[in-house]
Motif scaffolding. Sequence first.
Motif, mmCIF file in Angstrom:
data_model
loop_
_atom_site.group_PDB
_atom_site.id
_atom_site.type_symbol
_atom_site.label_atom_id
_atom_site.label_comp_id
_atom_site.label_asym_id
_atom_site.label_seq_id
_atom_site.Cartn_x
_atom_site.Cartn_y
_atom_site.Cartn_z
ATOM 1 N N SER A 1 14.191 0.064 2.045
ATOM 2 C CA SER A 1 13.085 0.959 1.715
ATOM 3 C C SER A 1 11.828 0.096 1.577
ATOM 4 N N PHE A 2 10.681 0.734 1.438
ATOM 5 C CA PHE A 2 9.458 -0.047 1.235
ATOM 6 C C PHE A 2 9.582 -0.892 -0.036
ATOM 7 N N ARG A 3 10.240 -0.329 -1.083
ATOM 8 C CA ARG A 3 10.413 -1.099 -2.324
ATOM 9 C C ARG A 3 11.288 -2.336 -2.071
ATOM 10 N N ARG B 1 0.809 -1.211 0.000
ATOM 11 C CA ARG B 1 0.000 0.000 0.000
ATOM 12 C C ARG B 1 0.850 1.272 0.000
ATOM 13 N N HIS B 2 2.042 1.192 0.552
ATOM 14 C CA HIS B 2 2.864 2.396 0.678
ATOM 15 C C HIS B 2 3.749 2.637 -0.541
ATOM 16 N N PRO C 1 3.851 -0.063 13.093
ATOM 17 C CA PRO C 1 4.539 1.017 12.373
ATOM 18 C C PRO C 1 4.383 0.890 10.864
ATOM 19 N N LEU C 2 4.546 -0.329 10.329
ATOM 20 C CA LEU C 2 4.487 -0.483 8.876
ATOM 21 C C LEU C 2 3.081 -0.185 8.342
ATOM 22 N N HIS D 1 3.049 3.479 -3.548
ATOM 23 C CA HIS D 1 2.728 4.683 -4.336
ATOM 24 C C HIS D 1 3.451 5.895 -3.798
ATOM 25 N N GLU D 2 3.344 6.062 -2.488
ATOM 26 C CA GLU D 2 3.785 7.330 -1.916
ATOM 27 C C GLU D 2 5.177 7.323 -1.334
ATOM 28 N N ARG D 3 5.635 6.167 -0.870
ATOM 29 C CA ARG D 3 6.905 6.176 -0.144
ATOM 30 C C ARG D 3 7.785 4.965 -0.467
ATOM 31 N N ALA D 4 7.811 4.572 -1.731
ATOM 32 C CA ALA D 4 8.587 3.385 -2.117
ATOM 33 C C ALA D 4 10.049 3.501 -1.700
ATOM 34 N N ASP D 5 10.603 4.697 -1.775
ATOM 35 C CA ASP D 5 12.037 4.827 -1.497
ATOM 36 C C ASP D 5 12.346 5.287 -0.080
ATOM 37 N N GLN D 6 11.311 5.438 0.724
ATOM 38 C CA GLN D 6 11.561 5.791 2.129
ATOM 39 C C GLN D 6 11.907 4.534 2.915
ATOM 40 N N ASN D 7 12.617 4.737 4.021
ATOM 41 C CA ASN D 7 12.944 3.602 4.876
ATOM 42 C C ASN D 7 11.680 2.916 5.384
#
Length: 631
Positions: free
Chosen positions: A85-87, A60-61, A296-297, A63-69
């Motif tokens: 990262s989420f990816r 789900r994340h 958290p996730l 889209h918005e935060r694939a490259d965030q931790n």
Amino acid sequence: MRYEDFYRRSIHDRDGFWAEQAALIDWQTPPQTICDYSNPPFARWFVGGRTNLCHNAVDRHLHERADQNALIYVSTETGEECTYSFRELHAEVQRMAAALQSLGVGRGDRVLIYMPMVPQAVFAMLACVRIGAIHSVVFGGFASVSLASRIDDARPVVIVSADAGSRGGKVVAYKPLLDEAMRLAQHQPSRVLLVDRGLAPMIRVEGRDIDYATLRERHLDASVPCEWVESGHPSYTLYTSGTTGRPKGVQRDTGGYAVALAASIRHIFCGNPGETYFSTSDIGWVVGHSYIVYGPLLAGMATLLYEGLPIRPDAGIWWSLVEKYQVTVMFSAPTAVRVLKKQDPAWLSKYDLSSLRALFLAGEPLDEPTAKWIADGLGRPIVDNYWQTETGWPILTVANGVEPRGSKFGSPGVPMYGYDVKLLHEGTGEELTSPGQKGVVALEGPLPPGCMQTVWGDDARFVSTYWNSFPGRMAYSTFDWGVRDEDGYYFILGRTDDVINVAGHRLGTREIEESISSHPHVAEVAVVGVADALKGQVAMAFAVPKDAASVATPEQQLKLEGEIMKVVDAQLGAVGRPARVRFVTVLPKTRSGKLLRRAIQAVCEHRDPGDLTTIEDPLALEQIKALVSPA
Ligand code: AMP
């Protein structure tokens, strides 16, 4: 909004309230019925809804935060530090999911995870729920007998494990304990998937043991879709101790759990997407499930997975991580703070903690000096929260995300939304409504979303264990004594049963007694929890040897004590090891043969043992008194 109104609505307009909270997660099919309580005490939440925990925690994340931790891993044991990262997490989870599928794991199958704090443990949990399998994490500190009983109860298709963990720089080999557990267990999983950290040599069983790194290579590009499951589909089981020697598998659903955790991050923990959450617990405990992995996730936060001690390499390690990763929410246990309290308080102010909104503490009573010390040292709010493995998220605390509200030292707080908390009279089940009256903390059904659905494989045990404590009244017993003040704040006064809490870990005295009794020289034993300045409580054992001559001298006593400790270490793990094993000729019992544990406990804590009119042999308690007397 006023918390009181928020709370009241959660109880009196239950469906309306939780229908709104359900919007915090993605549903493939929205629920038709919010709560089905037609078969009490079994509550079914979000009936008709189909969802997936892994989709909500990871996909789900994208889209918005694939490259965030998404996952930050720090091991001060091996020196490893890395981020996903989420990816990257998405890719790793799919590799693990494909690996599990290739070993025959499918929807509804159990996967037992016996792992140290490594990223692969998190991948395995998420991979299981992704494909509709049910994970059962067993705390890495448990040894072969504890593990075997959980293998037999969960009947996993696959076990995921590793060569070793490490604690304080000392390697703790897992594989030999697992092999011994497999030898003891009746159920034999077909495959064991092993993560080799290169810490300890592993002897592999041909045809059964598989190397994860090799299998992962084969599935590097795996694309494993999320299996949409009914809201009520079990996501996991987690074993917890009770008054019997047999641990209970707390079974959790999917939809209710996801909604409850997402709501708790917003209303209680005040975490926001893109921030970092650091829980110092272990994935083997409920806090690890709810607030290292899923909570958290689900909220789009990065979670910090930490392997190591709070004081190694120095007592500033946690705070340096808060600064480095800009942690906004932190969760720990009072025992850990008491460990830090023995160190120089300057460590608390060495790093920039301005990102940290609050430190949450739970798992055991938070004493006032400890709370004050850490609050003053950090200059950050400390929030106590009271809950249990069974509930999955806090029962009592303060919901600062709804309405900022002061905490009271010594009190975890007020009932959280969804929990209809009552104090009931132990004998009559009558509700105690006046401030200051001591009663059993009970919950009126239905339990809110996220709480246990049942005991794995044993609905009758769920009812008889939790819902049968009060005459003429079906209410869930927490087995904790409590009292409420005039402002509605609760204070927890200890357990009503024989469960003890060592450093925030719940242990059944029966389990420890059974382990000690397996020593060939022990005829009988009583284990009680005794107050301890550091760990809250420690286990104390009083054993009757089969042959009194075997403990005639202090040297013999020490030798047998050491042997018994080794037995407990090997069977239950060091977590169950009593602080001392003392030898007596007879145990204090009632004339009907019931152990007088409370009297033993009182004597060990130098308190009045109370009414002893039913005692069979008063000398029995005198012996214990002599052994524990400070002089
Ligand atoms: P566990 O299921 O292992 O988390 O243990 C739950 C038990 O720990 C509760 O029933 C309480 O006895 C105790 N406990 C947990 N949190 C608190 C708290 N904040 N204050 C007092 N006791 C607590």
